[in-house]
Design a protein around this motif. Sequence first.
Motif, mmCIF file in Angstrom:
data_model
loop_
_atom_site.group_PDB
_atom_site.id
_atom_site.type_symbol
_atom_site.label_atom_id
_atom_site.label_comp_id
_atom_site.label_asym_id
_atom_site.label_seq_id
_atom_site.Cartn_x
_atom_site.Cartn_y
_atom_site.Cartn_z
ATOM 1 N N ILE A 1 0.866 -1.176 0.000
ATOM 2 C CA ILE A 1 0.000 0.000 0.000
ATOM 3 C C ILE A 1 0.898 1.220 0.000
ATOM 4 O O ILE A 1 1.736 1.375 0.888
ATOM 5 N N LEU A 2 0.732 2.090 -0.994
ATOM 6 C CA LEU A 2 1.572 3.278 -1.132
ATOM 7 C C LEU A 2 0.718 4.536 -0.951
ATOM 8 O O LEU A 2 -0.314 4.693 -1.601
ATOM 9 N N ASN A 3 1.160 5.428 -0.057
ATOM 10 C CA ASN A 3 0.435 6.665 0.229
ATOM 11 C C ASN A 3 1.410 7.798 0.500
ATOM 12 O O ASN A 3 2.583 7.554 0.821
ATOM 13 N N ASP A 4 0.914 9.019 0.428
ATOM 14 C CA ASP A 4 1.621 10.107 1.086
ATOM 15 C C ASP A 4 1.739 9.723 2.550
ATOM 16 O O ASP A 4 0.797 9.179 3.136
ATOM 17 N N ASP A 5 2.885 10.005 3.155
ATOM 18 C CA ASP A 5 3.054 9.632 4.555
ATOM 19 C C ASP A 5 2.129 10.475 5.429
ATOM 20 O O ASP A 5 2.037 11.700 5.262
ATOM 21 N N MET A 6 1.432 9.824 6.344
ATOM 22 C CA MET A 6 0.540 10.523 7.275
ATOM 23 C C MET A 6 0.263 9.613 8.461
ATOM 24 O O MET A 6 0.506 8.396 8.389
ATOM 25 N N PRO A 7 -0.228 10.169 9.559
ATOM 26 C CA PRO A 7 -0.530 9.341 10.726
ATOM 27 C C PRO A 7 -1.655 8.348 10.451
ATOM 28 O O PRO A 7 -2.428 8.511 9.500
ATOM 29 N N PHE A 8 -1.745 7.329 11.286
ATOM 30 C CA PHE A 8 -2.874 6.398 11.370
ATOM 31 C C PHE A 8 -2.934 5.355 10.258
ATOM 32 O O PHE A 8 -3.860 4.541 10.246
ATOM 33 N N LEU A 9 -2.011 5.341 9.310
ATOM 34 C CA LEU A 9 -2.124 4.417 8.187
ATOM 35 C C LEU A 9 -1.988 2.962 8.630
ATOM 36 O O LEU A 9 -2.853 2.126 8.341
ATOM 37 N N VAL A 10 -0.898 2.640 9.293
ATOM 38 C CA VAL A 10 -0.625 1.240 9.637
ATOM 39 C C VAL A 10 -1.665 0.695 10.600
ATOM 40 O O VAL A 10 -2.222 -0.396 10.393
ATOM 41 N N ASP A 11 -1.970 1.442 11.676
ATOM 42 C CA ASP A 11 -2.905 0.904 12.665
ATOM 43 C C ASP A 11 -4.315 0.795 12.094
ATOM 44 O O ASP A 11 -5.055 -0.143 12.403
ATOM 45 N N SER A 12 -4.724 1.730 11.213
ATOM 46 C CA SER A 12 -6.069 1.665 10.633
ATOM 47 C C SER A 12 -6.218 0.479 9.694
ATOM 48 O O SER A 12 -7.212 -0.259 9.736
ATOM 49 N N VAL A 13 -5.227 0.274 8.822
ATOM 50 C CA VAL A 13 -5.275 -0.849 7.885
ATOM 51 C C VAL A 13 -5.188 -2.174 8.638
ATOM 52 O O VAL A 13 -5.934 -3.124 8.349
ATOM 53 N N SER A 14 -4.300 -2.255 9.619
ATOM 54 C CA SER A 14 -4.147 -3.495 10.386
ATOM 55 C C SER A 14 -5.440 -3.852 11.119
ATOM 56 O O SER A 14 -5.836 -5.026 11.167
ATOM 57 N N ALA A 15 -6.093 -2.830 11.687
ATOM 58 C CA ALA A 15 -7.348 -3.083 12.405
ATOM 59 C C ALA A 15 -8.422 -3.618 11.462
ATOM 60 O O ALA A 15 -9.193 -4.520 11.818
ATOM 61 N N GLU A 16 -8.493 -3.085 10.237
ATOM 62 C CA GLU A 16 -9.490 -3.545 9.275
ATOM 63 C C GLU A 16 -9.210 -4.976 8.833
ATOM 64 O O GLU A 16 -10.131 -5.804 8.733
ATOM 65 N N LEU A 17 -7.967 -5.295 8.578
ATOM 66 C CA LEU A 17 -7.621 -6.659 8.171
ATOM 67 C C LEU A 17 -7.918 -7.653 9.292
ATOM 68 O O LEU A 17 -8.421 -8.762 9.053
ATOM 69 N N THR A 18 -7.615 -7.258 10.510
ATOM 70 C CA THR A 18 -7.916 -8.119 11.653
ATOM 71 C C THR A 18 -9.421 -8.312 11.800
ATOM 72 O O THR A 18 -9.903 -9.415 12.070
ATOM 73 N N ARG A 19 -10.178 -7.234 11.613
ATOM 74 C CA ARG A 19 -11.648 -7.314 11.694
ATOM 75 C C ARG A 19 -12.197 -8.295 10.672
ATOM 76 O O ARG A 19 -13.172 -9.015 10.936
ATOM 77 N N GLN A 20 -11.560 -8.363 9.515
ATOM 78 C CA GLN A 20 -12.040 -9.251 8.457
ATOM 79 C C GLN A 20 -11.553 -10.689 8.613
ATOM 80 O O GLN A 20 -11.876 -11.548 7.796
ATOM 81 N N GLY A 21 -10.778 -10.959 9.655
ATOM 82 C CA GLY A 21 -10.400 -12.334 9.942
ATOM 83 C C GLY A 21 -9.028 -12.755 9.465
ATOM 84 O O GLY A 21 -8.678 -13.935 9.540
#
Length: 304
Positions: A1-21
């Motif tokens: 996943i490539l983005n402009d660097d900004m806060p909350f990216l890793v924890d937000s994506v990780s939380a969503e993937l975990t939510r999906q199992g």
Amino acid sequence: ILNDDMPFLVDSVSAELTRQGFQLYRTVHPVFKVRRDAKGTLLEVGPAEAVKSAGAAYESLIHIQMSPLPDGTDEARLFADIEQILHAVRLVVTDWPAMLNVCETAEAELDQYATAIKKADVQEVKDFLAWLRNKNFVFLGSIDYDFYDANGAEALTVVPGSELGIFKMDDSELKPQGLQGLPPEVLHFAMVPQLIEITKSNRKSIVHRAVHMDYIGLKRFDATGKVIGEHRLLGLFTSIVYYQSASTIPLIRRKFERILSRANYDPAGHDGKTLKTILEFAPRDELFQISEDDLFDYSLGVLS
């Protein structure tokens, strides 16, 4: 996943993937300094000290190794869900300064209400708003509501152009279109002359932490002191809030002072000290939301 660097990216994506199992086996997250042309073509990339060209920017590259797709999940849906998360993160980060300004504006407006509401109560809410901005609250969204239409009839309408952060997303559940769409506790707040209401949203955050968001409603009044609307903030109290002494947090500290006064124990005595300890170690989220009477009954019940 490539983005402009900004806060909350890793924890937000990780939380969503975990939510999906998914099981996440490894996460690698380098931040590069890059230079691109007007079309986005990569011209130069490297560590920050190596890329000194004008117009260079930081980009975040997130590489996650994880388990296979769970049953019932397809790639297209997964991509769409992750894109929604990234869109929400960008809205929150981009609008963060504007949401801080809303909080400052609401604080400044409180001075107008000092004649109709106790000055001490107004000052406490002002202190609370200043405390929020001092790294104690993750602002995820802000919106203003009017409680009356142009004809003076009760109606819940969005103030045009006031949507910030996640309120800009196409999500009708975040923005009820009438008073009947409000939860009972929020509807009650809309109808009483109370400066501030703090409660939990029924929605979990998709940015930063996957927990129920904190809802803060701030009344708006007209020149006569009539309630005409509210500033609504959605966000999360930061982790440092849960390590602060509760007796120093605005709004909570006033509850403590009144309860200790009502209990009328000797502050240096056994019961006085124990009651202070009970109050201090009560759950933070509940301390923001609980009424003074309920907190009094709870703390005296624990003490007894």
